[in-house]
Design a protein around this motif. Structure first.
Motif, PDB file in Angstrom:
ATOM      1  N   VAL A 626       0.808  -1.217   0.000  1.00  0.00           N
ATOM      2  CA  VAL A 626       0.000   0.000   0.000  1.00  0.00           C
ATOM      3  C   VAL A 626       0.839   1.265   0.000  1.00  0.00           C
ATOM      4  CG1 VAL A 626      -1.901  -1.193   1.124  1.00  0.00           C
ATOM      5  CG2 VAL A 626      -0.199  -0.027   2.524  1.00  0.00           C
ATOM      6  N   ASP A 627       2.138   1.153   0.216  1.00  0.00           N
ATOM      7  CA  ASP A 627       3.046   2.297   0.119  1.00  0.00           C
ATOM      8  C   ASP A 627       4.046   2.039  -0.989  1.00  0.00           C
ATOM      9  OD1 ASP A 627       1.903   3.784   2.180  1.00  0.00           O
ATOM     10  OD2 ASP A 627       3.055   2.714   3.706  1.00  0.00           O
ATOM     11  N   GLU A 628       4.477   3.096  -1.609  1.00  0.00           N
ATOM     12  CA  GLU A 628       5.441   2.967  -2.699  1.00  0.00           C
ATOM     13  C   GLU A 628       6.704   2.259  -2.210  1.00  0.00           C
ATOM     14  OE1 GLU A 628       8.552   5.783  -5.127  1.00  0.00           O
ATOM     15  OE2 GLU A 628       6.817   6.695  -4.159  1.00  0.00           O
ATOM     16  N   PRO A 629       7.165   1.206  -2.897  1.00  0.00           N
ATOM     17  CA  PRO A 629       8.390   0.515  -2.456  1.00  0.00           C
ATOM     18  C   PRO A 629       9.583   1.472  -2.440  1.00  0.00           C
ATOM     19  CG  PRO A 629       7.230  -0.748  -4.150  1.00  0.00           C
ATOM     20  CD  PRO A 629       6.570   0.591  -4.089  1.00  0.00           C
ATOM     21  N   ARG A 630      10.351   1.380  -1.371  1.00  0.00           N
ATOM     22  CA  ARG A 630      11.523   2.250  -1.271  1.00  0.00           C
ATOM     23  C   ARG A 630      12.549   1.920  -2.347  1.00  0.00           C
ATOM     24  NH1 ARG A 630      10.617   1.382   4.541  1.00  0.00           N
ATOM     25  NH2 ARG A 630       9.966   3.355   5.474  1.00  0.00           N
ATOM     26  N   ASN A 631      12.658   0.645  -2.686  1.00  0.00           N
ATOM     27  CA  ASN A 631      13.571   0.202  -3.734  1.00  0.00           C
ATOM     28  C   ASN A 631      13.110  -1.180  -4.180  1.00  0.00           C
ATOM     29  OD1 ASN A 631      15.017  -1.792  -1.886  1.00  0.00           O
ATOM     30  ND2 ASN A 631      15.479   0.154  -0.863  1.00  0.00           N
ATOM     31  N   MET A 632      13.667  -1.650  -5.280  1.00  0.00           N
ATOM     32  CA  MET A 632      13.241  -2.928  -5.829  1.00  0.00           C
ATOM     33  C   MET A 632      13.711  -4.107  -4.980  1.00  0.00           C
ATOM     34  SD  MET A 632      11.221  -2.641  -8.375  1.00  0.00           S
ATOM     35  CE  MET A 632      10.477  -1.374  -7.347  1.00  0.00           C
ATOM     36  N   ILE A 633      14.774  -3.943  -4.218  1.00  0.00           N
ATOM     37  CA  ILE A 633      15.210  -5.004  -3.309  1.00  0.00           C
ATOM     38  C   ILE A 633      14.139  -5.242  -2.254  1.00  0.00           C
ATOM     39  CG2 ILE A 633      16.942  -5.630  -1.579  1.00  0.00           C
ATOM     40  CD1 ILE A 633      18.996  -4.122  -3.205  1.00  0.00           C
ATOM     41  N   ASP A 634      13.635  -4.156  -1.689  1.00  0.00           N
ATOM     42  CA  ASP A 634      12.571  -4.270  -0.697  1.00  0.00           C
ATOM     43  C   ASP A 634      11.310  -4.853  -1.323  1.00  0.00           C
ATOM     44  OD1 ASP A 634      11.558  -3.998   1.856  1.00  0.00           O
ATOM     45  OD2 ASP A 634      10.766  -1.988   1.489  1.00  0.00           O
ATOM     46  N   PHE A 635      10.999  -4.442  -2.546  1.00  0.00           N
ATOM     47  CA  PHE A 635       9.804  -4.952  -3.219  1.00  0.00           C
ATOM     48  C   PHE A 635       9.904  -6.454  -3.480  1.00  0.00           C
ATOM     49  CE2 PHE A 635       7.817  -6.195  -7.220  1.00  0.00           C
ATOM     50  CZ  PHE A 635       6.492  -5.940  -6.939  1.00  0.00           C
ATOM     51  N   LEU A 636      11.060  -6.939  -3.937  1.00  0.00           N
ATOM     52  CA  LEU A 636      11.228  -8.364  -4.208  1.00  0.00           C
ATOM     53  C   LEU A 636      10.952  -9.207  -2.975  1.00  0.00           C
ATOM     54  CD1 LEU A 636      14.365  -8.524  -6.538  1.00  0.00           C
ATOM     55  CD2 LEU A 636      12.104  -9.425  -7.045  1.00  0.00           C
ATOM     56  N   HIS A 637      11.427  -8.763  -1.824  1.00  0.00           N
ATOM     57  CA  HIS A 637      11.236  -9.549  -0.602  1.00  0.00           C
ATOM     58  C   HIS A 637       9.798  -9.464  -0.106  1.00  0.00           C
ATOM     59  CE1 HIS A 637      15.385 -10.808   0.206  1.00  0.00           C
ATOM     60  NE2 HIS A 637      15.736  -9.665  -0.336  1.00  0.00           N
ATOM     61  N   ARG A 638       9.164  -8.313  -0.225  1.00  0.00           N
ATOM     62  CA  ARG A 638       7.766  -8.207   0.205  1.00  0.00           C
ATOM     63  C   ARG A 638       6.866  -9.055  -0.683  1.00  0.00           C
ATOM     64  NH1 ARG A 638       6.518  -1.895   1.908  1.00  0.00           N
ATOM     65  NH2 ARG A 638       8.165  -1.681   3.473  1.00  0.00           N
ATOM     66  N   ALA A 639       7.007  -8.895  -1.991  1.00  0.00           N
ATOM     67  CA  ALA A 639       6.166  -9.658  -2.915  1.00  0.00           C
ATOM     68  C   ALA A 639       6.432 -11.149  -2.802  1.00  0.00           C
ATOM     69  CB  ALA A 639       6.408  -9.184  -4.344  1.00  0.00           C
ATOM     70  N   GLY A 640       7.666 -11.527  -2.447  1.00  0.00           N
ATOM     71  CA  GLY A 640       8.037 -12.933  -2.374  1.00  0.00           C
ATOM     72  C   GLY A 640       7.465 -13.689  -1.196  1.00  0.00           C
ATOM     73  N   ARG A 641       6.642 -13.041  -0.343  1.00  0.00           N
ATOM     74  CA  ARG A 641       5.988 -13.785   0.740  1.00  0.00           C
ATOM     75  C   ARG A 641       4.821 -14.612   0.204  1.00  0.00           C
ATOM     76  NH1 ARG A 641       9.852 -14.616   2.830  1.00  0.00           N
ATOM     77  NH2 ARG A 641      10.812 -13.374   1.184  1.00  0.00           N
ATOM     78  N   SER A 642       4.443 -14.400  -1.035  1.00  0.00           N
ATOM     79  CA  SER A 642       3.406 -15.198  -1.673  1.00  0.00           C
ATOM     80  C   SER A 642       3.992 -15.847  -2.920  1.00  0.00           C
ATOM     81  CB  SER A 642       2.200 -14.324  -2.043  1.00  0.00           C
ATOM     82  OG  SER A 642       1.154 -15.108  -2.605  1.00  0.00           O
TER      83      SER A 642
END
Length: 676
Positions: A626-642
């Motif tokens: 719901v918040d803009e990812p700070r960077n793509m490294i953070d996004f990869l790990h968040r999205a990777g929980r599913s």
């Protein structure tokens, strides 16, 4: 661009858009902050190490390469027919004689058809976030290339069989993961290299790099546990230790939650092949030790504090020897040197020292007192050290504690390793010829390799054997991405609407399902700030959606176990490991009937605290960012929980689709598209 908020809550643009290009929740006060970059390549810089990328070989299809030839033949035949018709028409008009028709066709060769040719683009990975080149990494192996160093899995095991595994581990894997379980590429590479009976060095160094949900925990646990079992009792320790705990392997994790889950999974592999695994994480429980104590007294204190239970640490004087210790670097350092080992205390001579330089919760003012607990962990027997989520534990903010711990283990085993400070600037060169050799096997694992970690490994571990998955720095294939637009009103209401939409789709699926479905999907929501987590949690609770909100300061984290995550983490199949009874507020109230989200939590809201390494339940097939990812490294790990371990999943990214501020959402889409 700069904005001015007027009395009517409208926003006026003042200057150019350069002001907000680097705008961040914290960067606005601290100045521009460099965005973490993924490594260009995993290839060793000095050609001393080795890189192997998993790639399964298979025979080409019979029609492989024929499609272009067939298209060329069809095109040539079409051109011949058109040419014949043209010449025949001109012959009737007197331009050509019937005798010259065929020779004319033979002399006129068909023009070659121009086809688009894919040319690989030379990318600048050190470009700024606004540079278009940053968002178009090659799609072959990693986001940096390394395509010229690809290797197949020839000779690597394609099943969990005996050999190379001991029979007890094979049965435990099938019991835990299913009878038809097969190794992933990173697990096959691990069994190929980490089970090597004749390694080139006495103590090896490995990097296991693969996408989220690919089974890196199994990839390092199997060789570590098997080696400990095979060498059990074969070699006496160099010097006997008087400390109560003397593990032979240490596994480091960035959070207490991950440390507890890893220890539980390691125990599930040890039903036949017996080894003792201890988890040191106590989740910030305050110590009441005010004086030095013996082992028996410490055992009584810990038992009274924690009351036993899964994932908690206890010292027993006559207990069996510890084989594997799992914990965070800070907790294990406290067990080695005693609590408060890194505290600085102001004295009368430090009157000019600015109190603001003291670290909150760690350093003490003068006259407060000292920690006096004795060290309880011996390091002389350590043969393996695993650094899980190495990009975090070797990050500039945490590498000091991690490297100090590795140096202490090395010193205890008779080999001194200096801990020199690393450069703080990413442009500053690291020292050359500073190879670090540890007297134990070192395994680093991560789903992302930032450029800072790649530079560190090239400088200090040039002979590191790097094992990489073909989809490193990419989202799992089974994970779908979706973009949701803010309506312009209450953002929390938009999130609630999206949650109820997921459950409405579940309800429709229940009506058409062949097998009975008794539970709605569980949803994981990531926010950037703890205040946002608490605000969204309160809003959803008022709307009748029961949820679990977890931040770094949550009281639930201080219980010394993962009970606060029950129902969201993936359960172990072996019922013997699930002794703690589930909490009443997370158990379905009406068994056999579809679950009620107003009574049982189906939503978990958190920050990046739970984005690292945790294996969530397959019922969490929706992740909302719901918040803009700070960077793509953070996004990869968040999205990777599913979308883990081959399960389907969906990540929904919220943003503004039009109007002011929509440029950021389009930028995020472009960057995410490169990771698919």
């Amino acid at each position: 661009m700069a904005y001015l908020l007027t009395a009517r809550r409208t926003c006026l643009r003042l200057r150019s858009h350069e002001f907000v290009s680097g705008l961040h929740s914290s960067a606005s006060a601290q100045g521009p902050k460099l965005r973490p970059r993924l490594a260009k390549s995993l290839k060793p810089a000095f050609n001393r190490g080795r890189l192997e990328v998993a790639r399964f070989d298979r025979d080409e299809a019979p029609h492989h390469g024929r499609q272009g030839e067939q298209e060329q033949e069809v095109s040539e035949a079409r051109m011949q027919r058109q040419r014949r018709a043209t010449l025949a028409e001109e012959g009737r008009k007197g331009k050509w004689s019937s005798e010259s028709l065929e020779p004319a066709i033979a002399q006129k060769a068909p023009e070659p058809i121009e086809r688009p040719v894919y040319k690989r683009k030379d990318l600048d990975y050190e470009a700024t976030a606004e540079d278009e080149e940053f968002y178009n990494p090659p799609t072959l192996v990693t986001t940096g290339g390394s395509t010229e160093i690809s290797a197949s899995l020839k000779g690597a095991p394609t099943r969990f069989n005996t050999p190379p595994l001991l029979p007890g581990f094979v049965s435990a894997l099938r019991e835990t993961l299913g009878q038809d379980v097969r190794p992933t590429p990173i697990q096959s590479l691990s069994m190929k290299w980490l089970f090597d009976k004749e390694p080139a060095f006495e103590w090896n160094q490995f990097l296991l790099a693969s996408e989220t949900g690919s089974g890196k925990s199994i990839a390092y646990l199997l060789p570590v546990l098997q080696h400990l079992k095979e060498t059990e009792g074969s070699k006496p320790p160099p010097t006997p230790s008087s400390r109560p705990l003397n593990p032979r392997a240490i596994i480091l994790a960035p959070t207490h939650e991950l440390a507890r889950q890893l220890s539980g999974f390691a125990k599930s592999l040890l039903h036949s092949e017996k080894l003792r695994v201890v988890c040191a994480s106590q989740a910030n429980t305050k110590s009441q030790t005010t004086r030095d104590a013996t082992a028996s007294q410490m055992a009584a204190q810990f038992d009274s504090l924690m009351g036993g239970g899964q994932g908690e640490f206890a010292v027993h004087k006559n207990a069996h020897p510890v084989d594997v210790l799992v914990g965070t670097p800070m907790k294990i350092m406290e067990m080695i040197r005693g609590r408060g080992w890194d505290r600085r205390e102001m004295t009368e001579e430090d009157a000019t020292l600015d109190p603001k330089t003291l670290r909150r919760g760690r350093d003490k003012m003068v006259g407060v007192g000292k920690w006096r607990s004795k060290p309880e962990l011996g390091l002389e027997n350590v043969q393996w050290v695993v650094v899980d989520e190495a990009d975090v534990l070797l990050d500039p903010d945490f590498q000091e504690v991690t490297r100090t711990l590795l140096a202490d283990i090395s010193a205890a085993r008779g080999h001194q390793v200096p801990v020199d400070p690393l450069p703080t600037s990413p442009t500053e060169k690291l020292p050359e010829n500073q190879d670090v050799e540890y007297p134990f096997h070192l395994v680093l694992t991560s789903a992302t390799i930032p450029s800072t970690l790649a530079r560190y490994l090239d400088a200090y571990h040039p002979r590191l054997i790097r094992l990489a998955s073909p989809r490193l720095h990419h989202l799992p294939k089974t994970l779908q991405t979706e973009y949701a637009s803010w309506t312009g009103g209450n953002k929390n209401a938009d999130i609630e609407k999206r949650i109820r939409r997921v459950w409405a789709e579940d309800a429709l699926a229940v009506a058409s399902a062949v097998t009975p479905v008794t539970s709605l999907s569980k949803i994981l929501i990531f926010c950037n700030k703890s205040s946002k987590v608490e605000d969204l949690s309160t809003f959803l609770a008022e709307k009748g959606i029961k949820n679990v909100a977890l931040t770094s300061a949550s009281e639930e984290r201080k219980r010394g176990s993962n009970k606060h995550l029950f129902g969201f983490l993936r359960p172990l199949r072996n019922s013997q490991l699930q002794k703690p009874a589930p909490l009443s507020n997370v158990t379905p109230t009406n068994p056999g009937v579809i679950s009620d989200p107003s009574k049982d939590p189906h939503v978990m809201i958190t920050t990046s605290l739970l984005s690292r390494g945790l294996d969530f339940d397959p019922s969490i097939n929706h992740v909302l960012i719901v918040d803009e990812p700070r960077n793509m490294i953070d996004f990869l790990h968040r999205a990777g929980r599913s979308g883990r371990a081959g399960q389907t999943g969906r990540v929904v990214i919220f943003g503004k689709s039009k109007g002011r501020g929509s440029d950021k959402a389009r930028e995020v889409k472009q960057r995410v598209r490169a990771l698919v």
